[in-house]
Design a protein around this motif. Structure first.
Motif, PDB file in Angstrom:
ATOM      1  N   GLU A 258       0.848  -1.054  -0.068  1.00  0.00           N
ATOM      2  CA  GLU A 258      -0.154  -0.042   0.048  1.00  0.00           C
ATOM      3  C   GLU A 258       0.838   1.363   0.061  1.00  0.00           C
ATOM      4  O   GLU A 258       1.958   1.102   0.465  1.00  0.00           O
ATOM      5  N   PRO A 259       0.377   2.565  -0.187  1.00  0.00           N
ATOM      6  CA  PRO A 259       0.763   3.615  -0.241  1.00  0.00           C
ATOM      7  C   PRO A 259       1.087   4.020   1.391  1.00  0.00           C
ATOM      8  O   PRO A 259       0.427   3.699   2.184  1.00  0.00           O
ATOM      9  N   SER A 260       2.141   4.422   1.749  1.00  0.00           N
ATOM     10  CA  SER A 260       2.713   4.567   3.055  1.00  0.00           C
ATOM     11  C   SER A 260       1.466   5.750   3.694  1.00  0.00           C
ATOM     12  O   SER A 260       1.042   5.713   4.820  1.00  0.00           O
ATOM     13  N   GLN A 261       0.645   6.670   2.930  1.00  0.00           N
ATOM     14  CA  GLN A 261      -0.173   7.536   3.695  1.00  0.00           C
ATOM     15  C   GLN A 261      -1.518   6.882   3.473  1.00  0.00           C
ATOM     16  O   GLN A 261      -2.585   7.557   3.669  1.00  0.00           O
ATOM     17  N   ALA A 262      -1.761   5.501   2.893  1.00  0.00           N
ATOM     18  CA  ALA A 262      -3.128   5.067   2.792  1.00  0.00           C
ATOM     19  C   ALA A 262      -2.828   3.658   3.128  1.00  0.00           C
ATOM     20  O   ALA A 262      -2.978   2.450   2.567  1.00  0.00           O
ATOM     21  N   ASN A 263      -2.397   3.683   4.517  1.00  0.00           N
ATOM     22  CA  ASN A 263      -2.223   2.185   4.998  1.00  0.00           C
ATOM     23  C   ASN A 263      -3.290   1.396   5.752  1.00  0.00           C
ATOM     24  O   ASN A 263      -3.008   0.797   6.780  1.00  0.00           O
ATOM     25  N   CYS A 264      -4.489   1.467   5.211  1.00  0.00           N
ATOM     26  CA  CYS A 264      -5.622   0.696   6.299  1.00  0.00           C
ATOM     27  C   CYS A 264      -5.438  -0.526   6.634  1.00  0.00           C
ATOM     28  O   CYS A 264      -5.795  -1.043   7.449  1.00  0.00           O
ATOM     29  N   LEU A 265      -4.824  -1.218   5.351  1.00  0.00           N
ATOM     30  CA  LEU A 265      -4.698  -2.834   5.568  1.00  0.00           C
ATOM     31  C   LEU A 265      -3.354  -2.981   6.528  1.00  0.00           C
ATOM     32  O   LEU A 265      -3.607  -3.941   7.489  1.00  0.00           O
ATOM     33  N   TYR A 266      -2.568  -2.314   6.267  1.00  0.00           N
ATOM     34  CA  TYR A 266      -1.210  -2.543   7.240  1.00  0.00           C
ATOM     35  C   TYR A 266      -1.699  -2.180   8.622  1.00  0.00           C
ATOM     36  O   TYR A 266      -1.378  -2.928   9.501  1.00  0.00           O
ATOM     37  N   GLN A 267      -2.724  -1.052   8.937  1.00  0.00           N
ATOM     38  CA  GLN A 267      -3.131  -0.665  10.273  1.00  0.00           C
ATOM     39  C   GLN A 267      -3.877  -1.916  10.570  1.00  0.00           C
ATOM     40  O   GLN A 267      -3.970  -2.278  11.800  1.00  0.00           O
ATOM     41  N   SER A 268      -4.887  -2.734   9.649  1.00  0.00           N
ATOM     42  CA  SER A 268      -5.612  -3.580  10.041  1.00  0.00           C
ATOM     43  C   SER A 268      -4.853  -4.928  10.733  1.00  0.00           C
ATOM     44  O   SER A 268      -5.356  -5.342  11.526  1.00  0.00           O
ATOM     45  N   ALA A 269      -3.747  -5.044   9.893  1.00  0.00           N
ATOM     46  CA  ALA A 269      -2.684  -6.353  10.484  1.00  0.00           C
ATOM     47  C   ALA A 269      -2.385  -6.034  11.629  1.00  0.00           C
ATOM     48  O   ALA A 269      -2.335  -6.992  12.569  1.00  0.00           O
TER      49      ALA A 269
END
Length: 397
Positions: A258-269
């Motif tokens: 994902e883009p660093s500034q659009a990290n919703c899946l990263y945050q979900s993990a």
């Protein structure tokens, strides 16, 4: 940035997930969509990028090139049309699925209105499918959507509504408009009480996986790693679920970028549940500039994605140039801003000496998806120094 998902499993594909997305339904979607004149009849190319693979220090790199899918220019040409067909069949069960996008039921569908929010490609695909079938269509776009992308959607007869907020606010506006007018939202992201249509969008993306599996089988190859773009998660869920079912417990390593500034899946993990992005969301990777995780997509991603990763806009731009100019002796490819994310991640990790952290070494075979071509032609030329047509000419030399 990399995050190793503690919830990832290499167990067989769960029965409960197979009841939602499965290879059999993906094949049915493939058959339905095959009659649509806007899609090219042949499968999109699976390009062997041997020069790039050598530069990365790996055995094999494949790029599934969705820029060749249709004049719509992206993989979204599979999702929204598949969802629209399923939606129409739900309300008009006697219709022939393969004739809907041929426009044979225009009179019956003249008042069957649909609406959606978009960053560009999903809305364009829905507008095109609605125009082909005869359904009225309204598309909601947000402040960051370029005029070029708006014009590309409007070309297919959709009524355009622009808001001053971001993508997630455009989703809310599309929902409000639908309720006010008695229309139906055809979105690629799910939220509370809205999962059936996003499921059908994701199932359409499974067509890409079905094609790729056949192409790999013809080469007697199995990838060790598959990298897919994030966004709200629908693409990754639709494709990973197919390969998970195909390879079962021997599935490849799955990675989401994902883009660093659009990290919703990263945050979900990190949080272990659907979460929101922590950044501005605005990105040159417009198709991935999403701030809210799709809840139904997360049901698939949480148990199967091994790593979540972030890249910056400059990483994507560098990868666009690399593909456009055919670096390392590979055939040039028209890779759009969001389309090149998988390659951009590989390049970034290689430069930082981090490929080994996701298990990639000289024996690895990696599959990435170029999910779009020059869907914003002026921006593409500005970023790469070439037009899409110039690259297409180079491809045939």
């Amino acid at each position: 940035m990399l995050f190793k998902n503690p919830n990832a499993t290499h167990a067989p594909y769960p029965v409960e997930l197979a009841g939602v997305l499965n290879r059999e339904t993906a094949q049915k979607s493939k058959q339905w969509l095959s009659s649509w004149p806007l899609l090219n009849a042949n499968a999109t190319p699976l390009c062997s990028m041997m020069g790039t693979a050598h530069a990365l220090g790996i055995d094999m790199l494949w790029i599934k090139d969705e820029s060749k899918r249709s004049k719509l220019g992206s993989f979204k040409a599979l999702g929204a049309p598949n969802a629209l067909i399923n939606l129409i069949l739900k309300h008009f069960p006697s219709l022939d699925a393969e004739k809907i996008l041929l426009g044979e039921y225009r009179e019956q569908l003249a008042d069957f209105a649909v609406v959606s929010a978009t960053d560009g490609n999903h809305g364009r695909a829905l507008a095109a499918a609605a125009q082909s079938s005869g359904c009225p269509c309204t598309i909601v776009i947000h402040a960051q959507v370029s005029q070029e992308r708006e014009d590309a959607i409007a070309e297919y007869g959709a009524t355009m509504v622009r808001i001053t907020g971001n993508y997630d606010e455009s989703v809310e506006e599309a929902d409000r408009i639908a309720k006010e007018n008695g229309w139906i939202v055809v979105s690629d992201t799910s939220y509370e009480g809205y999962t059936e249509i996003p499921r059908d969008v994701m199932q359409g993306y499974g067509v890409m996986a079905a094609e790729t599996a056949e192409q790999l089988e013809a080469q007697q190859q199995i990838p060790t790693h598959i990298i897919l773009q994030g966004g709200v998660g629908g693409l990754a869920a639709g494709v990973f679920s197919y390969f998970w079912e195909q390879y079962s417990s021997n599935r490849p390593t799955f990675i989401v970028v994902e883009p660093s500034q659009a990290n919703c899946l990263y945050q979900s993990a990190i949080q272990g549940k659907p979460a929101s992005a922590t950044g501005s969301v605005d990105s040159v990777m417009a198709g991935l500039a999403c701030g809210e995780t799709s809840k139904i997509a997360w049901e698939f991603l949480q148990p199967c994605v091994d790593f979540f990763a972030l890249i910056d806009d400059e990483d994507a731009i560098d990868a666009m140039k690399q593909l456009a100019h055919g670096e390392h002796g590979d055939k040039p490819i028209v890779g759009g801003e969001s389309g090149v994310a998988g390659l951009a991640l590989l390049n970034k990790l290689a430069k930082q000496g981090q490929l080994k952290e996701i298990g990639i070494n000289r024996e690895s075979s990696v599959l990435v998806f170029n999910t779009e071509g020059a869907t914003a032609p002026a921006l593409f030329q500005e970023l790469t120094g070439l037009t899409a047509q110039e690259i297409l000419v180079k491809q045939v030399k």
